[in-house]
Design a protein around this motif. Structure first.
Motif, short mmCIF file in Angstrom:
data_model
loop_
_atom_site.label_atom_id
_atom_site.label_comp_id
_atom_site.label_asym_id
_atom_site.label_seq_id
_atom_site.Cartn_x
_atom_site.Cartn_y
_atom_site.Cartn_z
N HIS A 167 18.53 -5.07 -11.04
CA HIS A 167 18.93 -5.02 -9.64
C HIS A 167 20.43 -5.23 -9.47
CE1 HIS A 167 14.78 -4.72 -8.28
NE2 HIS A 167 14.46 -5.67 -9.16
N GLU A 168 21.05 -5.99 -10.33
CA GLU A 168 22.50 -6.15 -10.28
C GLU A 168 23.19 -4.83 -10.61
OE1 GLU A 168 23.83 -9.36 -12.74
OE2 GLU A 168 22.10 -10.62 -12.21
N LEU A 170 21.94 -1.84 -10.21
CA LEU A 170 21.71 -0.91 -9.10
C LEU A 170 22.68 -1.19 -7.96
CD1 LEU A 170 17.81 -0.73 -8.92
CD2 LEU A 170 19.37 1.03 -9.71
N GLU A 258 8.94 -0.92 -14.09
CA GLU A 258 9.74 -1.13 -12.88
C GLU A 258 11.05 -0.36 -12.94
OE1 GLU A 258 11.71 -4.72 -10.16
OE2 GLU A 258 11.05 -5.11 -12.22
N VAL A 262 11.96 2.44 -10.17
CA VAL A 262 13.05 2.15 -9.25
C VAL A 262 14.23 3.08 -9.48
CG1 VAL A 262 14.75 0.41 -8.58
CG2 VAL A 262 12.37 -0.26 -8.95
N GLU A 266 16.04 6.01 -7.13
CA GLU A 266 17.45 5.94 -6.78
C GLU A 266 18.26 7.15 -7.25
OE1 GLU A 266 19.21 3.84 -4.98
OE2 GLU A 266 17.52 2.52 -4.51
#
Length: 307
Positions: A167-168, A170, A258, A262, A266
């Protein structure tokens, strides 16, 4: 010759005997000439036949080399690959889905694969007459595969990402989407954290028709994850040159993960997802204009910094 009395006598041969000797010599000369002629004719005929056969073999081999694999051969290859003893191989349905796209691909087909897997030799065979390149995180395994199978074109890459930082990474990519992380660019000169910029130069120059993300391996927190290959696939597909096939098929294996889901949303985008299962996602991406600054049509660009 001399007799016992010392007188010399002259011995004359009968004309018949002389004639008989000349005739034998003529027969012998004629036989040798005939044999020589027959030998020369045989030699010439053999050489011509050999040359013709060699030429025919060459033409046949060339025709076979340029022809697509017969459907029966493809089905047999897929069957045996999907029923191997390896617990990590793809299923028949997964291989068949990718194989069908390769068969419809314009020849020669450019096929880029992230990951050296049990299907490596199969992909090389199914993309008959096409260009197939493998990218793997293990330099020793890549070197081993090239040594054992010289027909394999494999390269290693050093990933700098960690799955735990998904997530960082992204967030960082979204922040720089209008600069080094934009969807249309030459990744060789990119500073984006998710962009792979240390592949061989020619990888960035090829317009890839099919890209398969099946590596790197590992699902633990410190594993590199597949964020970079998915981002890189999205950029390569959108950065294709004009005058070539504008569409690129991108497959993401282990689609239950995941990072795969994800990053697929994106950088490959749901509107491009044409088929999906728990294990394989199939996207079809179009080439983009160089001034495009978002991967998906429903993405919201980050606000410019006021500082």
């Amino acid at each position: 010759m001399k007799n016992s009395n010392g007188n010399t006598k002259l011995i004359l041969l009968h004309p018949y005997i002389q004639k008989q000797g000349s005739s034998s010599r003529l027969w012998l000369l004629g036989f040798v000439s005939l044999f020589t002629l027959a030998f020369l004719l045989t030699l010439i005929y053999t050489r011509e036949s050999t040359s013709t056969a060699a030429a025919a073999t060459t033409v046949a081999s060339s025709s076979l080399a340029g022809a697509p694999l017969p459907t029966t051969v493809i089905n047999i290859l897929i069957h045996y690959a999907s029923t191997s003893n390896s617990s990590f191989h793809m299923s028949y349905a997964e291989i068949k889905q990718i194989s069908d796209v390769l068969r419809k691909c314009s020849s020669p087909c450019n096929f880029l694969i992230f990951g050296l897997t049990p299907e490596t030799l199969l992909w090389k065979a199914l993309n008959h007459n096409g260009r197939t390149v493998f990218i793997d995180e293990n330099r020793y395994y890549a070197a081993y595969m090239e040594e054992k199978h010289p027909e394999i074109d494999a390269y290693d890459v050093q990933y700098t990402t960690k799955l735990s930082e998904l997530h960082e990474l992204l967030a960082s990519t979204k922040k720089h989407i209008q600069n080094e992380c934009r969807p249309v660019q030459n990744l060789l000169f990119s500073e984006c954290k998710l962009g792979l910029n240390d592949l061989p130069n020619h990888v960035y120059e090829v317009d890839w028709d099919v890209i398969l993300v099946d590596g790197p391996r590992g699902e633990w927190p410190d594993a590199p994850g597949r964020m970079s290959p998915i981002f890189t696939a999205g950029v390569l597909a959108r950065s294709k040159k004009m005058g070539v096939n504008a569409k690129t098929h991108v497959f993401v294996h282990d689609f239950y993960g995941e990072a795969e889901r994800v990053c697929g949303d994106e950088f490959l985008c749901r509107e491009n997802l044409v088929e999906a299962s728990d294990t394989l996602g199939h996207y079809v991406l179009e080439r983009m204009d160089a001034n495009s600054f978002q991967f998906c049509s429903n993405q919201t660009l980050p606000k410019a910094s006021t500082s």
